[in-house]
Scaffold this motif. Sequence first.
Motif, PDB file in Angstrom:
ATOM      1  N   ASN A  81      -9.124   1.191 126.706  1.00 37.82           N
ATOM      2  CA  ASN A  81      -8.871  -0.229 126.902  1.00 37.82           C
ATOM      3  C   ASN A  81      -8.561  -0.483 128.375  1.00 37.82           C
ATOM      4  O   ASN A  81      -7.755   0.213 128.983  1.00 37.82           O
ATOM      5  CB  ASN A  81      -7.682  -0.663 126.031  1.00 37.82           C
ATOM      6  CG  ASN A  81      -7.469  -2.157 126.042  1.00 37.82           C
ATOM      7  OD1 ASN A  81      -7.410  -2.794 127.081  1.00 37.82           O
ATOM      8  ND2 ASN A  81      -7.333  -2.732 124.857  1.00 37.82           N
ATOM      9  N   LYS A  82      -9.186  -1.489 128.944  1.00 36.81           N
ATOM     10  CA  LYS A  82      -9.017  -1.767 130.374  1.00 36.81           C
ATOM     11  C   LYS A  82      -7.602  -2.193 130.729  1.00 36.81           C
ATOM     12  O   LYS A  82      -7.213  -2.158 131.902  1.00 36.81           O
ATOM     13  CB  LYS A  82     -10.011  -2.848 130.815  1.00 36.81           C
ATOM     14  CG  LYS A  82     -11.449  -2.380 130.868  1.00 36.81           C
ATOM     15  CD  LYS A  82     -12.357  -3.456 131.435  1.00 36.81           C
ATOM     16  CE  LYS A  82     -13.797  -2.957 131.529  1.00 36.81           C
ATOM     17  NZ  LYS A  82     -14.698  -3.995 132.119  1.00 36.81           N
ATOM     18  N   HIS A  83      -6.825  -2.604 129.728  1.00 38.83           N
ATOM     19  CA  HIS A  83      -5.455  -3.035 129.980  1.00 38.83           C
ATOM     20  C   HIS A  83      -4.455  -1.883 129.848  1.00 38.83           C
ATOM     21  O   HIS A  83      -3.244  -2.098 129.917  1.00 38.83           O
ATOM     22  CB  HIS A  83      -5.076  -4.160 129.022  1.00 38.83           C
ATOM     23  CG  HIS A  83      -5.937  -5.382 129.169  1.00 38.83           C
ATOM     24  ND1 HIS A  83      -5.913  -6.175 130.291  1.00 38.83           N
ATOM     25  CD2 HIS A  83      -6.876  -5.927 128.349  1.00 38.83           C
ATOM     26  CE1 HIS A  83      -6.779  -7.161 130.154  1.00 38.83           C
ATOM     27  NE2 HIS A  83      -7.381  -7.045 128.985  1.00 38.83           N
ATOM     28  N   THR A  84      -4.973  -0.668 129.675  1.00 36.17           N
ATOM     29  CA  THR A  84      -4.117   0.511 129.564  1.00 36.17           C
ATOM     30  C   THR A  84      -3.983   1.182 130.927  1.00 36.17           C
ATOM     31  O   THR A  84      -4.960   1.334 131.655  1.00 36.17           O
ATOM     32  CB  THR A  84      -4.716   1.520 128.567  1.00 36.17           C
ATOM     33  OG1 THR A  84      -4.742   0.933 127.262  1.00 36.17           O
ATOM     34  CG2 THR A  84      -3.895   2.801 128.517  1.00 36.17           C
ATOM     35  N   THR A  85      -2.766   1.579 131.269  1.00 39.02           N
ATOM     36  CA  THR A  85      -2.533   2.338 132.497  1.00 39.02           C
ATOM     37  C   THR A  85      -2.523   3.825 132.141  1.00 39.02           C
ATOM     38  O   THR A  85      -1.800   4.237 131.232  1.00 39.02           O
ATOM     39  CB  THR A  85      -1.190   1.947 133.143  1.00 39.02           C
ATOM     40  OG1 THR A  85      -1.262   0.570 133.538  1.00 39.02           O
ATOM     41  CG2 THR A  85      -0.901   2.804 134.362  1.00 39.02           C
ATOM     42  N   VAL A  86      -3.312   4.609 132.849  1.00 39.28           N
ATOM     43  CA  VAL A  86      -3.480   6.030 132.529  1.00 39.28           C
ATOM     44  C   VAL A  86      -2.677   6.896 133.506  1.00 39.28           C
ATOM     45  O   VAL A  86      -2.810   6.748 134.725  1.00 39.28           O
ATOM     46  CB  VAL A  86      -4.968   6.439 132.584  1.00 39.28           C
ATOM     47  CG1 VAL A  86      -5.139   7.909 132.211  1.00 39.28           C
ATOM     48  CG2 VAL A  86      -5.794   5.548 131.652  1.00 39.28           C
ATOM     49  N   ILE A  87      -1.865   7.780 132.950  1.00 42.24           N
ATOM     50  CA  ILE A  87      -1.089   8.731 133.752  1.00 42.24           C
ATOM     51  C   ILE A  87      -1.522  10.136 133.357  1.00 42.24           C
ATOM     52  O   ILE A  87      -1.361  10.540 132.202  1.00 42.24           O
ATOM     53  CB  ILE A  87       0.433   8.577 133.540  1.00 42.24           C
ATOM     54  CG1 ILE A  87       0.853   7.113 133.670  1.00 42.24           C
ATOM     55  CG2 ILE A  87       1.190   9.472 134.510  1.00 42.24           C
ATOM     56  CD1 ILE A  87       0.676   6.511 135.036  1.00 42.24           C
TER      57      ILE A  87
END
Length: 229
Positions: A121-127
């Motif tokens: 999802n483009k609204h997810t921040t990935v770490i």
Amino acid sequence: MRTWKLGLAAALLLLPLTFGTTSAAAKTTTATAKATTTKTTKTAKRTTPKKNYLIVMGHGAGDPGARGNGTTEAHFLRQHMLPQLRKYAKEVKHSTITFYNPKHNLVSDTLYHHKGSYKLNKHTTVIMFHLDAPAGHGGHVIIHKKHPTARDKRLAKVIKKYVGLNRAYNGYSFRTNLRNCNVLRRRGIDYSLVESGFITNKTDVKHLKKHMAKIAKGDIEAITNEKIK
């Protein structure tokens, strides 16, 4: 004449009563409007969407990653770091944290199966968490813009406090040659890649093991910008 006077008197007697009724109705309408506004405001506060984060342990699914000190990057991250991150992820109140399936490899899922980062999802921040190699000391944060975000700075502080920063980068490195990260960048997905230390450095590994709970707590706080008791 008498009839007209009586009619006028009756009208005058009713006039204050009419005004009083209108005023009361206006007050009731105003009170109802205020109550509705307050209720709507409270509902809006309750329904404010939480920030979504996806935490990824690097490598895995047959890819060991870097090797050092009797272990591999994929194994160390999943054995030591993942359980602690999961523990503290449950403590945050205003963020939603999910974990990429540790049996999978985000990079290979992305590059060879056209899934992974392509399906996020483009609204997810990935770490993403990794360990460095082949030789050196300390960690740093790989960033997707030329300048670190507030989150990147908080993550770097955790590394500095418990392991130390890699002098070559002084906390951050802007990279455009990482293929999976380029997919995230092209899709407009916010991310940080954390190199927590060198797996080939005995001191780094020792500090990571010794302070893993504190590191994980600090990382979750840094990611979400929430304090955990």
